[in-house]
Design an enzyme around this catalytic site. Sequence first.
Site, PDB file in Angstrom:
ATOM      1  N   THR A   1     -26.869  70.722 -22.522  1.00  0.00           N
ATOM      2  CA  THR A   1     -26.233  70.330 -23.793  1.00  0.00           C
ATOM      3  C   THR A   1     -25.454  69.029 -23.670  1.00  0.00           C
ATOM      4  O   THR A   1     -24.896  68.563 -24.656  1.00  0.00           O
ATOM      5  CB  THR A   1     -25.279  71.436 -24.279  1.00  0.00           C
TER       6      THR A   1
ATOM      7  N   ASP B   1     -18.162  76.517 -16.050  1.00  0.00           N
ATOM      8  CA  ASP B   1     -18.918  75.973 -17.183  1.00  0.00           C
ATOM      9  C   ASP B   1     -18.511  74.521 -17.427  1.00  0.00           C
ATOM     10  O   ASP B   1     -17.322  74.188 -17.404  1.00  0.00           O
ATOM     11  CB  ASP B   1     -18.640  76.817 -18.432  1.00  0.00           C
TER      12      ASP B   1
ATOM     13  N   LYS C   1     -12.162  68.965 -31.950  1.00  0.00           N
ATOM     14  CA  LYS C   1     -11.595  67.688 -32.377  1.00  0.00           C
ATOM     15  C   LYS C   1     -12.065  67.332 -33.786  1.00  0.00           C
ATOM     16  O   LYS C   1     -11.283  66.806 -34.591  1.00  0.00           O
ATOM     17  CB  LYS C   1     -12.012  66.575 -31.408  1.00  0.00           C
TER      18      LYS C   1
ATOM     19  N   ARG D   1       8.696  93.348 -33.279  1.00  0.00           N
ATOM     20  CA  ARG D   1       9.627  93.223 -34.404  1.00  0.00           C
ATOM     21  C   ARG D   1      10.688  92.177 -34.109  1.00  0.00           C
ATOM     22  O   ARG D   1      11.122  91.448 -35.005  1.00  0.00           O
ATOM     23  CB  ARG D   1      10.277  94.572 -34.698  1.00  0.00           C
TER      24      ARG D   1
ATOM     25  N   HIS E   1      17.919  99.563 -18.983  1.00  0.00           N
ATOM     26  CA  HIS E   1      18.210  98.133 -18.915  1.00  0.00           C
ATOM     27  C   HIS E   1      17.716  97.519 -17.601  1.00  0.00           C
ATOM     28  O   HIS E   1      18.429  96.772 -16.933  1.00  0.00           O
ATOM     29  CB  HIS E   1      19.704  97.882 -19.110  1.00  0.00           C
TER      30      HIS E   1
ATOM     31  N   ARG F   1      29.531  92.811  -3.677  1.00  0.00           N
ATOM     32  CA  ARG F   1      28.889  93.993  -3.094  1.00  0.00           C
ATOM     33  C   ARG F   1      29.875  95.160  -3.009  1.00  0.00           C
ATOM     34  O   ARG F   1      29.495  96.323  -3.160  1.00  0.00           O
ATOM     35  CB  ARG F   1      28.350  93.616  -1.708  1.00  0.00           C
TER      36      ARG F   1
ATOM     37  N   ASP G   1      34.354  95.474   4.225  1.00  0.00           N
ATOM     38  CA  ASP G   1      34.964  96.257   3.148  1.00  0.00           C
ATOM     39  C   ASP G   1      33.949  97.077   2.365  1.00  0.00           C
ATOM     40  O   ASP G   1      34.200  98.235   2.012  1.00  0.00           O
ATOM     41  CB  ASP G   1      35.782  95.360   2.216  1.00  0.00           C
TER      42      ASP G   1
ATOM     43  N   ARG H   1      15.698  91.029   3.319  1.00  0.00           N
ATOM     44  CA  ARG H   1      16.546  91.355   2.176  1.00  0.00           C
ATOM     45  C   ARG H   1      15.684  91.475   0.922  1.00  0.00           C
ATOM     46  O   ARG H   1      14.537  91.030   0.890  1.00  0.00           O
ATOM     47  CB  ARG H   1      17.635  90.310   1.981  1.00  0.00           C
TER      48      ARG H   1
END
Length: 529
Positions: free
Chosen positions: A70, A128, A140, A218, A281, A443, A483, A525
């Site tokens: 083509t 393609d 276009k 929504r 959450h 923490r 701590d 971590r």
Amino acid sequence: MTNLAPLRRALLSVSDKTGLVDLARALAERGVELLSTGGSAQALRDAGLDVRDVADVTGFPEMMDGRVKTLHPVVHGGLLARRDIAAHRDAMAEHDIGPIDLLVVNLYPFEETVAKGGTFDACIENIDIGGPAMIRSAAKNHAFVTVVTDVEDYGDVIASLDANDGQTTLALRQRLAQTAYARTAAYDTAVSTWMAGAVGADTPRRRSFSATFKQTMRYGENSHQRAAFYTDGTGRRGVATAIQHQGKELSYNNINDTDAAFELVAEFDPVDGPAVAIIKHANPCGVARGATLTEAYRNAFDCDRTSAFGGIVALNQPLDEDTAKAIVEIFTEVVIAPGASAEARAVFAAKKNLRLLTTDGLPDPSAPATTYRQVAGGVLVQDKDTGYVGMNDLRVVTKKTPTNAQMADLLFAWKVAKHVKSNAIVYVKDKATVGVGAGQMSRLDSALIAAKKAERMAEAMGLPQPLTIGSAVASDAFFPFADGLMEAAAAGATCVIQPGGSMRDDEVIAAADEAGIAMVFTGMRHFKH
């Protein structure tokens, strides 16, 4: 720019032939001349339709194994020529170029070839060239040409022809042109993304992203925000691929939280037994294993009954009737599972607002994937956190060594902590969370909050002491000071899992030894922001 454009000649060249014959027949019945190529032309002839080969129009046969068929001025001239410019019409007449008013193209199945694990050469051959070139030409020139790249739009074209005496409207052509450009962009994205991986380009100079519309919402996180849901085409099992059996439409927050829940519960292999995660959450408020799915749900629920209200429940095994009955004892927004029995669905049917999603499997937590996060003026791109720590990866750093039962709880807590917003502290006892502290700037605060929640639950359940007594505790990152560790000890934790790597590791280890706590380092971590 004219509103109505007549449709007299169409070129149809598709890889996915779904609906092709029906569309072509509808066009032919309305007097539209049909042009086609290769397999598409053969499919139309087999259906008894008159069709002209593009090779007959161009005067050149398909060549180079179909790579060139083509890419010819007769094709692109027919697509690009402006019908309202005399010079264009004269050029068409001089070079015997007929107008092409409708282009119907879907592209070589490149994405499918990649998904099936095609070789490098197979993937290259499924890129393609002619299809995208024609699509861009037609899009276009949408002032005069209608371009269709999705089967879903076939009916709209026919409806426009019927409503407008064989013509399409400008509004339709504009919408289809936008869809066409989005399709070629997505196609090029798939090719460039695949090639980046194939040639080892971890940080290519240019990167593109694509997605396919699934549904409008929504609103977004808040009612004043617009939102929509798009799928990325990876096929990863989860909320994007799930079947919704009942309940109202999922909201933006529902989708976000359901994804978090299902990714978490997938960390627990169903072969090793039932597991349930309850999310609120985007943070877990309860995760547990059990001898049965119902037991796992009740153990997860007992971590934080207050937060579980209106939460998202994810299961690693198909939902059964008993578990369904336990879940509906309180208001729940969404339940997602690999499947659901007919009896379980019948229990949920009485709760019309409860959404039930099934996925026919779990996502693979170890499968490589890429995550994206938009920031002002840019996008952060990283590998999905697929980090795994097993028993052999742990390093005991204290005088006391965890028992086998403690090791099991430590690894359980570590998996959960991976899915808790940082800073994350997770207390676990008998393979069930008993306290979760999430998203704090300190923490220490996360350790305090998790312990306080456990105290409140103990009071609500009439227990003589919090379930954090005798628990294992996980920290998603190292303790920068002693701590936070000491707060966990005060809450009753007897063993700790953390990455290690702090400048003050020696101080933290010494504090653990003094408190009689066993501690292991992972060397990894799990920050989650």
